[in-house]
Scaffold this active site. Structure first.
Site, PDB file in Angstrom:
ATOM      1  N   ASP A   1      -1.074   5.302   0.398  1.00 47.05           N
ATOM      2  CA  ASP A   1      -2.462   4.856   0.533  1.00 47.05           C
ATOM      3  C   ASP A   1      -2.893   4.959   1.988  1.00 47.05           C
ATOM      4  OD1 ASP A   1      -4.690   2.886  -0.920  1.00 47.05           O
ATOM      5  OD2 ASP A   1      -4.451   2.491   1.224  1.00 47.05           O
TER       6      ASP A   1
ATOM      7  N   TYR B   1      -8.325   5.125   9.172  1.00 46.07           N
ATOM      8  CA  TYR B   1      -7.014   4.868   9.763  1.00 46.07           C
ATOM      9  C   TYR B   1      -6.656   5.920  10.811  1.00 46.07           C
ATOM     10  CZ  TYR B   1      -6.269   1.879   5.617  1.00 46.07           C
ATOM     11  OH  TYR B   1      -6.373   0.938   4.618  1.00 46.07           O
TER      12      TYR B   1
ATOM     13  N   LYS C   1      -9.818   6.872   1.643  1.00 50.47           N
ATOM     14  CA  LYS C   1     -11.025   6.055   1.512  1.00 50.47           C
ATOM     15  C   LYS C   1     -12.124   6.569   2.438  1.00 50.47           C
ATOM     16  CE  LYS C   1      -7.843   2.169   1.144  1.00 50.47           C
ATOM     17  NZ  LYS C   1      -6.767   2.765   1.983  1.00 50.47           N
TER      18      LYS C   1
ATOM     19  N   HIS D   1     -14.622   2.512   1.049  1.00 49.70           N
ATOM     20  CA  HIS D   1     -13.757   1.569   1.768  1.00 49.70           C
ATOM     21  C   HIS D   1     -14.369   0.168   1.849  1.00 49.70           C
ATOM     22  CE1 HIS D   1     -10.448   1.585   5.101  1.00 49.70           C
ATOM     23  NE2 HIS D   1     -10.447   0.464   4.425  1.00 49.70           N
TER      24      HIS D   1
END
Length: 281
Positions: free
Chosen positions: A45, A50, A75, A108
């Site tokens: 994930d 990120y 996401k 997200h």
């Protein structure tokens, strides 16, 4: 590792346990994901925000596993909620991940105070990406009950999952109930909390000792036994192995209930409040 697979409402399936890479530095991501894959993890994930999708992709390429052996989620970045940007962003994610298709693509954050409160159009854009086979499944993350109700009522499209903060100090039951009411599954992020004391809680420590397990293993098993999907993060090979060693025991109904009783309601939330969170990078 024999990881259970759960059926999603779009007739696909998802491993119930995996690896999250939130806050894993970009230059460490390939190593961490490689370690996890070698240990038998088959669910990764990540997210555009990120900044480590390329590392995930490098590890996947090096592992040489068949595409259908690994489940990959990413996401949508908060800055890409407009339909055209959402589509462009997934194309970029696929390039970084080295894939033709992700298994799951999520909004997200709902950002109800941004984009004139219109996360419905964003949701419709994700449905178009699914129809174009750029993602097998679509879902949401951090959606409150009213957010989930709204996208379903206005589009008729039910998310496959809602990824929300869940741990014993914040069971997030209203969001869990709304998610499951629509036939979607709950993915629990921050399943071990964020240093709020869950791992040293007297009840957690006692239950762990009774099973010969660690507090972290008990918290993960608690969520597995409740039917949620979990993907704890660790950068340590030893901890990755520890987190995965949760399928050789089960909690009793009484223990599940006792851990659920640790819920502190809204005071237990450790992450941002989705009703007001408005950060756009």
């Amino acid at each position: 590792m024999d990881i259970p697979a759960l059926q999603l409402n779009d007739q696909t399936s998802i491993p119930q346990f995996g690896l999250g890479v939130w806050q894993v530095p970009a230059d460490e991501t390939e190593r961490v994901v490689t370690d996890a894959l070698e240990l038998g993890y088959r669910h990764i994930d990540t997210a555009q925000m990120y900044g480590n999708e390329a590392g995930v992709g490098a590890a996947l390429a090096a592992a040489g596993l068949a595409r259908d052996e690994v489940y990959v989620t990413t996401k949508l970045n908060n800055g890409f909620h407009e339909a055209a940007q959402a589509k462009e962003s997934l194309a970029r994610s696929l390039e970084l991940l080295g894939l033709d298709q992700v298994d799951l693509f999520l909004i997200h954050w709902p950002l109800p105070t941004q984009y004139d409160g219109d996360f419905v159009s964003t949701w419709e854009a994700l449905a178009e990406l699914r129809d174009a086979s750029l993602t097998r499944s679509i879902g949401v993350s951090n959606f409150q009950p009213e957010h989930v109700d709204r996208i379903v009522s206005e589009t008729g499209i039910v998310p496959a999952v809602n990824q929300i903060e869940v741990h014993p100090y914040f069971a997030n039951e209203a969001a869990r109930a709304a998610t499951r009411r629509h036939g979607a599954l709950v993915e629990a992020w921050s399943p071990l909390g964020q240093g709020g004391g869950e791992l040293t809680d007297e009840a957690v420590v006692r239950i762990a000792a009774e099973h010969g397990k660690t507090p972290a293993q008990v918290l993960l098993r608690w969520q597995i036994d409740r039917g949620d999907i979990v993907f704890p993060k660790s950068m340590s090979h030893a901890r990755l192995a520890e987190n995965a060693a949760i399928f050789d025991f089960a909690l009793s109904d009484a223990e599940v209930a006792e851990l659920a009783g640790l819920d502190r309601g809204p005071a237990g939330r450790q992450g941002p409040d989705p009703d007001v969170f408005d950060w756009i990078p």
